[in-house]
Write a protein that holds these residues in place. Structure first.
Motif, PDB file in Angstrom:
ATOM      1  N   HIS A  19     -30.147  73.306   6.383  1.00  0.00           N
ATOM      2  CA  HIS A  19     -29.807  74.014   5.148  1.00  0.00           C
ATOM      3  C   HIS A  19     -30.179  75.490   5.242  1.00  0.00           C
ATOM      4  N   ILE A  55     -23.448  69.740   3.977  1.00  0.00           N
ATOM      5  CA  ILE A  55     -23.528  71.079   3.397  1.00  0.00           C
ATOM      6  C   ILE A  55     -22.455  71.231   2.322  1.00  0.00           C
ATOM      7  N   ASN A 100     -26.622  72.243  -3.506  1.00  0.00           N
ATOM      8  CA  ASN A 100     -27.093  71.255  -2.536  1.00  0.00           C
ATOM      9  C   ASN A 100     -28.307  70.479  -3.019  1.00  0.00           C
TER      10      ASN A 100
END
Length: 273
Positions: A19, A55, A100
């Protein structure tokens, strides 16, 4: 400062690391990762499936009309870099955190009145403290304890934390050392009306730091936090609304164990010679 990811275990070093790369490429920012000894110097089995981390590109952020996006380019003057940082990059990173779900509630009862905000190693210690007190997930849901986990401790994304705080009477922030999350949380909630704004405590109780040295520390900033310290803080705060024989018995056991471990076993002075 740059966005700071805080993994709670070895698996999250990999997950949040991916991330971090994605957030950096999306927002054009440097991205940091906070690690502590207990996590780094540990062995663990981890999942390395390339599809494990999905993602999500933020759907609610509008990029500037610029073929270079948000990343640095040549030539790139200091004033142009500064404007891009404050007008777009920060908000792109926050949108990434939100999309996210890097910060989210892990225990989320509808009727919650007490909230706990934590992240990284302190999150694991907090979950251990809750278990030690007999406050498993089902019990937390029943008595109204909401737990919010921060994967990104700086900057603290506003929308998710406001959703977490809605309806709560009190929030306990559990973090090591200084009050990075606590001060951000207080800033986010500052303009709420007194009728709905929850009380926020962390290093100090509601008396505040100005009550020192006579008292006031709730979770000390020196040294490290332990599940026993956190359990004591949680039990003390929820006692006004909920207590049980199980909690009292387990808290007494925890305190006796801590006192036993703190007693000096050997009185040998290792002096230089």
């Amino acid at each position: 400062g740059m966005p700071s990811l805080y993994p709670a275990n070895v698996q999250e070093i990999l997950d949040l690391g991916l991330h971090g790369w994605a957030m950096s490429r999306w927002s054009g920012l440097w991205v940091a990762m906070k690690t502590v000894t207990e996590v780094v110097e540990a062995s663990a089995s981890v999942a390395i499936d390339p599809d494990r981390v999905q993602i999500v590109i933020p759907p609610d952020f509008v990029m500037p009309d610029d073929p270079h996006g948000l990343n640095i380019r040549w030539p790139d003057t200091p004033l142009a870099q500064e404007a891009r940082l404050f007008d777009y990059k920060w908000y792109a990173a926050l949108a990434y955190v939100r999309a996210n779900r890097l910060n989210h509630s892990v225990i989320d009862p509808r009727n919650a009145w007490f909230g706990i905000v934590t992240g990284g190693k302190a999150y694991l210690d907090t979950r251990q403290a809750l278990e030690d007190l007999g406050l498993d997930e089902a019990t937390c849901n029943r008595i109204g304890i909401r737990v919010f986990k921060c994967g990104v401790v700086w900057p603290l994304e506003a929308q998710t934390v406001r959703e977490f705080a809605t309806g709560l009477e009190e929030i306990l922030v559990v973090e090591e050392k200084r009050q990075h999350i606590e001060y951000q949380l207080k800033e986010e909630l500052y303009n709420w009306s007194e009728a709905v704004r929850p009380r926020v405590i962390g290093k100090f109780d509601e008396k505040g730091e100005w009550s020192l040295p006579q008292g006031g520390w709730l979770l000390h900033a020196a040294s490290e936090l332990t599940p026993a310290m956190i359990a004591g803080a949680i039990a003390g705060r929820i006692a006004r609304f909920h207590t049980s024989e199980i909690i009292e018995r387990r808290l007494a056991f925890i305190r006796d164990k801590e006192a036993s471990l703190a007693r000096q076993r050997l009185a040998i002075a290792r002096v230089p010679h």
